[in-house]
Design a protein around this motif. Structure first.
Motif, PDB file in Angstrom:
ATOM      1  N   PHE A  39      21.250   8.947   9.250  1.00 49.18           N
ATOM      2  CA  PHE A  39      21.282   8.674  10.694  1.00 49.18           C
ATOM      3  C   PHE A  39      22.704   8.375  11.155  1.00 49.18           C
ATOM      4  CE2 PHE A  39      16.598   7.789  10.845  1.00 49.18           C
ATOM      5  CZ  PHE A  39      16.319   8.622  11.915  1.00 49.18           C
ATOM      6  N   TYR A  40      23.467   7.657  10.337  1.00 45.67           N
ATOM      7  CA  TYR A  40      24.850   7.364  10.700  1.00 45.67           C
ATOM      8  C   TYR A  40      25.671   8.642  10.815  1.00 45.67           C
ATOM      9  CZ  TYR A  40      29.757   6.503   9.977  1.00 45.67           C
ATOM     10  OH  TYR A  40      31.132   6.551  10.094  1.00 45.67           O
ATOM     11  N   LEU A  63      20.377   1.451  12.049  1.00 43.97           N
ATOM     12  CA  LEU A  63      20.320  -0.008  11.963  1.00 43.97           C
ATOM     13  C   LEU A  63      18.888  -0.531  11.859  1.00 43.97           C
ATOM     14  CD1 LEU A  63      23.172  -0.786  14.464  1.00 43.97           C
ATOM     15  CD2 LEU A  63      23.198  -1.142  11.970  1.00 43.97           C
ATOM     16  N   ALA A  64      17.931   0.225  12.350  1.00 42.15           N
ATOM     17  CA  ALA A  64      16.533  -0.170  12.174  1.00 42.15           C
ATOM     18  C   ALA A  64      16.147  -0.097  10.693  1.00 42.15           C
ATOM     19  CB  ALA A  64      15.619   0.720  13.002  1.00 42.15           C
ATOM     20  N   LEU A  65      16.762   0.836   9.977  1.00 43.97           N
ATOM     21  CA  LEU A  65      16.502   0.969   8.537  1.00 43.97           C
ATOM     22  C   LEU A  65      17.313  -0.029   7.716  1.00 43.97           C
ATOM     23  CD1 LEU A  65      16.445   4.858   8.251  1.00 43.97           C
ATOM     24  CD2 LEU A  65      14.484   3.303   8.181  1.00 43.97           C
ATOM     25  N   ARG A  68      22.340  -4.186   8.376  1.00 42.73           N
ATOM     26  CA  ARG A  68      23.710  -4.544   7.991  1.00 42.73           C
ATOM     27  C   ARG A  68      24.551  -3.323   7.645  1.00 42.73           C
ATOM     28  NH1 ARG A  68      22.512  -8.965   3.582  1.00 42.73           N
ATOM     29  NH2 ARG A  68      20.940  -7.423   3.114  1.00 42.73           N
ATOM     30  N   HIS A  69      24.099  -2.136   8.021  1.00 42.25           N
ATOM     31  CA  HIS A  69      24.859  -0.912   7.724  1.00 42.25           C
ATOM     32  C   HIS A  69      26.126  -0.924   8.576  1.00 42.25           C
ATOM     33  CE1 HIS A  69      25.585   3.535   7.583  1.00 42.25           C
ATOM     34  NE2 HIS A  69      25.339   3.275   6.309  1.00 42.25           N
ATOM     35  N   GLU A  70      27.206  -1.334   7.959  1.00 41.68           N
ATOM     36  CA  GLU A  70      28.464  -1.575   8.667  1.00 41.68           C
ATOM     37  C   GLU A  70      28.991  -0.362   9.442  1.00 41.68           C
ATOM     38  OE1 GLU A  70      30.966  -4.125  10.226  1.00 41.68           O
ATOM     39  OE2 GLU A  70      29.479  -4.739   8.755  1.00 41.68           O
ATOM     40  N   PRO A  71      29.000   0.848   8.865  1.00 41.24           N
ATOM     41  CA  PRO A  71      29.496   1.994   9.646  1.00 41.24           C
ATOM     42  C   PRO A  71      28.684   2.221  10.925  1.00 41.24           C
ATOM     43  CG  PRO A  71      29.344   2.573   7.319  1.00 41.24           C
ATOM     44  CD  PRO A  71      28.675   1.235   7.482  1.00 41.24           C
ATOM     45  N   LEU A  76      28.040   2.108  16.722  1.00 37.73           N
ATOM     46  CA  LEU A  76      27.278   1.684  17.898  1.00 37.73           C
ATOM     47  C   LEU A  76      28.206   0.997  18.904  1.00 37.73           C
ATOM     48  CD1 LEU A  76      24.592   1.531  19.355  1.00 37.73           C
ATOM     49  CD2 LEU A  76      24.135  -0.607  18.120  1.00 37.73           C
ATOM     50  N   GLY A  77      29.120   0.188  18.411  1.00 38.54           N
ATOM     51  CA  GLY A  77      30.101  -0.438  19.306  1.00 38.54           C
ATOM     52  C   GLY A  77      30.948   0.595  20.030  1.00 38.54           C
ATOM     53  N   ARG A  78      31.358   1.636  19.317  1.00 33.61           N
ATOM     54  CA  ARG A  78      32.149   2.707  19.947  1.00 33.61           C
ATOM     55  C   ARG A  78      31.336   3.460  20.989  1.00 33.61           C
ATOM     56  NH1 ARG A  78      33.564   5.920  15.130  1.00 33.61           N
ATOM     57  NH2 ARG A  78      33.755   7.610  16.625  1.00 33.61           N
ATOM     58  N   THR A  79      30.051   3.698  20.698  1.00 35.46           N
ATOM     59  CA  THR A  79      29.232   4.430  21.671  1.00 35.46           C
ATOM     60  C   THR A  79      29.040   3.599  22.927  1.00 35.46           C
ATOM     61  OG1 THR A  79      27.100   3.656  20.782  1.00 35.46           O
ATOM     62  CG2 THR A  79      27.980   5.708  19.895  1.00 35.46           C
ATOM     63  N   GLU A  80      28.871   2.307  22.750  1.00 29.19           N
ATOM     64  CA  GLU A  80      28.692   1.435  23.927  1.00 29.19           C
ATOM     65  C   GLU A  80      29.936   1.394  24.770  1.00 29.19           C
ATOM     66  OE1 GLU A  80      27.159  -2.142  22.154  1.00 29.19           O
ATOM     67  OE2 GLU A  80      25.134  -1.321  22.060  1.00 29.19           O
ATOM     68  N   LEU A  81      31.103   1.423  24.139  1.00 33.12           N
ATOM     69  CA  LEU A  81      32.354   1.513  24.906  1.00 33.12           C
ATOM     70  C   LEU A  81      32.424   2.841  25.664  1.00 33.12           C
ATOM     71  CD1 LEU A  81      35.033   0.048  22.475  1.00 33.12           C
ATOM     72  CD2 LEU A  81      34.289  -0.898  24.666  1.00 33.12           C
ATOM     73  N   ALA A  82      32.033   3.920  25.013  1.00 32.42           N
ATOM     74  CA  ALA A  82      32.102   5.240  25.644  1.00 32.42           C
ATOM     75  C   ALA A  82      31.112   5.353  26.807  1.00 32.42           C
ATOM     76  CB  ALA A  82      31.809   6.335  24.616  1.00 32.42           C
TER      77      ALA A  82
END
Length: 90
Positions: A39-40, A63-65, A68-71, A76-82
């Motif tokens: 998924f990542y 992240l549902a799976l 703590r999957h760091e990548p 997700l943080g980058r997508t929220e910024l975009a």
């Protein structure tokens, strides 16, 4: 097999063929029980293809799976910024 589709998706991403990578990694997701890593990688290809909204959804699936999957957390943080404030609310 899922592993072959995953490898193809990574190759397409490395070649800058992001739309192809999205197609192949999407197929890998539905082939068998997907992992957070698959998924990542799908989310990464979607982001690079300019599909931040789809990337956010795929990162959340990862992240549902594995919460703590760091990548995936970083992506997700980058997508929220975009996506801006409206995209972060989802």
């Amino acid at each position: 097999p899922q592993r072959l589709l995953y490898s193809q998706g990574l190759a397409y991403t490395a070649l800058g063929r992001y739309d192809n990578a999205v197609d192949v990694l999407s197929a890998a997701v539905i082939r068998r029980q997907p992992t957070a890593e698959i998924f990542y990688r799908l989310a990464e290809a979607q982001m690079l293809a300019g599909r931040a909204d789809h990337a956010a959804t795929s990162a959340r699936e990862a992240l549902a799976l594995d919460p703590r999957h760091e990548p995936s957390l970083r992506l997700l943080g980058r997508t929220e910024l975009a996506l801006g404030p409206a995209g972060a609310i989802r």
